[in-house]
Scaffold this motif. Structure first.
Motif, PDB file in Angstrom:
ATOM      1  N   SER A  86      13.245   2.377  -5.212  1.00  0.00           N
ATOM      2  CA  SER A  86      13.515   2.900  -6.694  1.00  0.00           C
ATOM      3  C   SER A  86      11.997   2.666  -7.381  1.00  0.00           C
ATOM      4  O   SER A  86      11.531   1.594  -7.430  1.00  0.00           O
ATOM      5  N   ILE A  87      11.674   3.685  -7.783  1.00  0.00           N
ATOM      6  CA  ILE A  87      10.620   3.626  -8.858  1.00  0.00           C
ATOM      7  C   ILE A  87      10.751   3.998 -10.245  1.00  0.00           C
ATOM      8  O   ILE A  87      11.189   4.981 -10.824  1.00  0.00           O
ATOM      9  N   TYR A  88      10.302   3.086 -11.397  1.00  0.00           N
ATOM     10  CA  TYR A  88      10.526   3.200 -12.806  1.00  0.00           C
ATOM     11  C   TYR A  88       9.138   3.393 -13.306  1.00  0.00           C
ATOM     12  O   TYR A  88       8.126   2.681 -12.925  1.00  0.00           O
TER      13      TYR A  88
ATOM     14  N   THR B  73       0.689  -1.088   0.007  1.00  0.00           N
ATOM     15  CA  THR B  73       0.044  -0.045   0.245  1.00  0.00           C
ATOM     16  C   THR B  73       0.732   1.282   0.140  1.00  0.00           C
ATOM     17  O   THR B  73       0.622   2.150  -0.708  1.00  0.00           O
ATOM     18  N   ALA B  74       1.880   1.121   0.940  1.00  0.00           N
ATOM     19  CA  ALA B  74       2.673   2.406   1.001  1.00  0.00           C
ATOM     20  C   ALA B  74       3.561   2.478  -0.647  1.00  0.00           C
ATOM     21  O   ALA B  74       3.768   3.694  -0.962  1.00  0.00           O
ATOM     22  N   ILE B  75       3.839   1.629  -0.979  1.00  0.00           N
ATOM     23  CA  ILE B  75       4.543   1.511  -2.414  1.00  0.00           C
ATOM     24  C   ILE B  75       3.638   2.211  -3.311  1.00  0.00           C
ATOM     25  O   ILE B  75       4.225   3.069  -4.113  1.00  0.00           O
ATOM     26  N   ASN B  76       2.400   1.754  -3.418  1.00  0.00           N
ATOM     27  CA  ASN B  76       1.453   1.972  -4.308  1.00  0.00           C
ATOM     28  C   ASN B  76       1.370   3.651  -4.086  1.00  0.00           C
ATOM     29  O   ASN B  76       1.096   4.434  -5.265  1.00  0.00           O
ATOM     30  N   GLU B  77       0.987   4.092  -3.011  1.00  0.00           N
ATOM     31  CA  GLU B  77       0.974   5.487  -2.692  1.00  0.00           C
ATOM     32  C   GLU B  77       1.999   6.205  -3.265  1.00  0.00           C
ATOM     33  O   GLU B  77       1.896   7.329  -3.614  1.00  0.00           O
TER      34      GLU B  77
ATOM     35  N   GLN C 250       5.617  -1.425 -18.039  1.00  0.00           N
ATOM     36  CA  GLN C 250       5.238  -1.522 -16.890  1.00  0.00           C
ATOM     37  C   GLN C 250       5.764  -0.335 -15.775  1.00  0.00           C
ATOM     38  O   GLN C 250       6.783   0.037 -15.742  1.00  0.00           O
ATOM     39  N   THR C 251       4.905  -0.298 -14.737  1.00  0.00           N
ATOM     40  CA  THR C 251       5.691   0.506 -13.650  1.00  0.00           C
ATOM     41  C   THR C 251       6.112  -0.606 -12.755  1.00  0.00           C
ATOM     42  O   THR C 251       5.752  -1.875 -12.305  1.00  0.00           O
ATOM     43  N   SER C 252       7.457  -0.328 -12.317  1.00  0.00           N
ATOM     44  CA  SER C 252       8.483  -1.271 -11.583  1.00  0.00           C
ATOM     45  C   SER C 252       9.090  -0.456 -10.359  1.00  0.00           C
ATOM     46  O   SER C 252       9.370   0.561 -10.346  1.00  0.00           O
TER      47      SER C 252
ATOM     48  N   GLY D 268      13.304   4.632   4.376  1.00  0.00           N
ATOM     49  CA  GLY D 268      13.479   4.397   5.523  1.00  0.00           C
ATOM     50  C   GLY D 268      12.025   4.689   6.234  1.00  0.00           C
ATOM     51  O   GLY D 268      11.628   3.818   7.300  1.00  0.00           O
ATOM     52  N   PRO D 269      11.229   5.514   6.001  1.00  0.00           N
ATOM     53  CA  PRO D 269       9.810   5.706   6.569  1.00  0.00           C
ATOM     54  C   PRO D 269       8.970   4.456   6.259  1.00  0.00           C
ATOM     55  O   PRO D 269       8.121   4.190   7.270  1.00  0.00           O
ATOM     56  N   ILE D 270       8.974   3.998   5.190  1.00  0.00           N
ATOM     57  CA  ILE D 270       8.102   2.844   4.966  1.00  0.00           C
ATOM     58  C   ILE D 270       8.467   1.812   5.728  1.00  0.00           C
ATOM     59  O   ILE D 270       7.662   0.965   6.236  1.00  0.00           O
ATOM     60  N   GLU D 271      10.055   1.325   5.595  1.00  0.00           N
ATOM     61  CA  GLU D 271      10.488   0.083   6.299  1.00  0.00           C
ATOM     62  C   GLU D 271      10.176   0.257   7.815  1.00  0.00           C
ATOM     63  O   GLU D 271      10.067  -0.721   8.603  1.00  0.00           O
ATOM     64  N   ALA D 272      10.083   1.306   8.406  1.00  0.00           N
ATOM     65  CA  ALA D 272       9.830   1.979   9.682  1.00  0.00           C
ATOM     66  C   ALA D 272       8.583   1.549  10.345  1.00  0.00           C
ATOM     67  O   ALA D 272       8.406   0.900  11.148  1.00  0.00           O
TER      68      ALA D 272
END
Length: 229
Positions: free
Chosen positions: A157-159, A44-48, A132-134, A180-184
């Motif tokens: 990393s966002i492609y 969810t965090a990645i998609n956002e 594709q979005t990677s 860092g914030p996502i992994e925390a």
């Protein structure tokens, strides 16, 4: 005359085995639930992050400007591209932007030293070049990340594919953000789930232990009565 049957009393060994088995099942469930919840949170965090980054970059650069610049790197459309990328990075959310060509060249970037360099086309870039979005998490150990080291300890990393007016993919954006914030958040969620389910497990084990103790006392009383009869 046969004596009346005597109810069996659960032995301490049996009680311990049941308690240990219950604890093992609950702890296994806790770990599985925590992994599932944290994975969903991470995605969810990645998609956002992808939506926000795409909005910032595409909104600032336009949908056709970079495509036109890639088609004619020496033309008027190419002038000012890198400076506009620098302005985006200066805002702070995005740490680095690279505009890749299909052969692995960095055509534009907020960092001047990267412009014109060529690197191996990795899986994420290759996926982006197919439309594709990677995304991927990296610690910046790859050769192409030598100029990103020190910006953060971990990167997202966002492609994003770049298309021309005909809809063909002619290049790719690559953006780096601090992971860092996502992994925390993921780590904190996983810990909280394990603690919550662990507390429930202890309560369940307490109930099972009380139930065994109550059954044992009841069977002891019944046995005494049968012997008295």
């Amino acid at each position: 005359m046969p004596s009346p049957s005597t109810p069996s009393i659960a032995s301490p060994g049996l009680r311990g085995a049941v308690l240990l088995l219950s604890m093992g099942l609950v702890l296994t469930t806790a770990v599985a639930v925590s992994i599932s919840v944290s994975d969903h949170l991470r995605q969810t965090a990645i998609n956002e992050a992808v939506r926000a980054t795409e909005s910032i970059v595409v909104g600032s650069m336009g949908t056709e400007t970079v495509a036109a610049a890639l088609a004619d790197p020496t033309g008027p459309s190419a002038s000012g591209i890198s400076s506009r990328l620098t302005e985006i990075v200066t805002a702070g959310q995005i740490l680095r932007i690279k505009v890749w060509t299909p052969d692995g060249h960095i055509a534009f970037s907020d960092l001047a030293v990267l412009r014109g360099k060529q690197f191996k086309v990795d899986e994420d870039l290759a996926a982006s070049l197919t439309g594709q979005t990677s995304t991927s998490f990296t610690d910046g150990a790859d050769t192409e990340n030598v100029f990103e080291r020190g910006l953060a300890s971990r990167f997202l990393s966002i492609y994003l594919p770049i298309r021309n007016t005909a809809g063909q993919v002619i290049g790719s954006y690559e953006m780096y953000e601090d992971a860092g914030p996502i992994e925390a958040d993921v780590t904190a969620t996983r810990r909280d789930v394990v603690l919550f389910v662990g507390a429930m497990a202890m309560a369940l084990l307490g109930l099972i232990s009380v139930a065994f103790a109550g059954s044992s006392r009841l069977l002891t009383v019944q046995n005494r009565r049968l012997r008295d009869q």
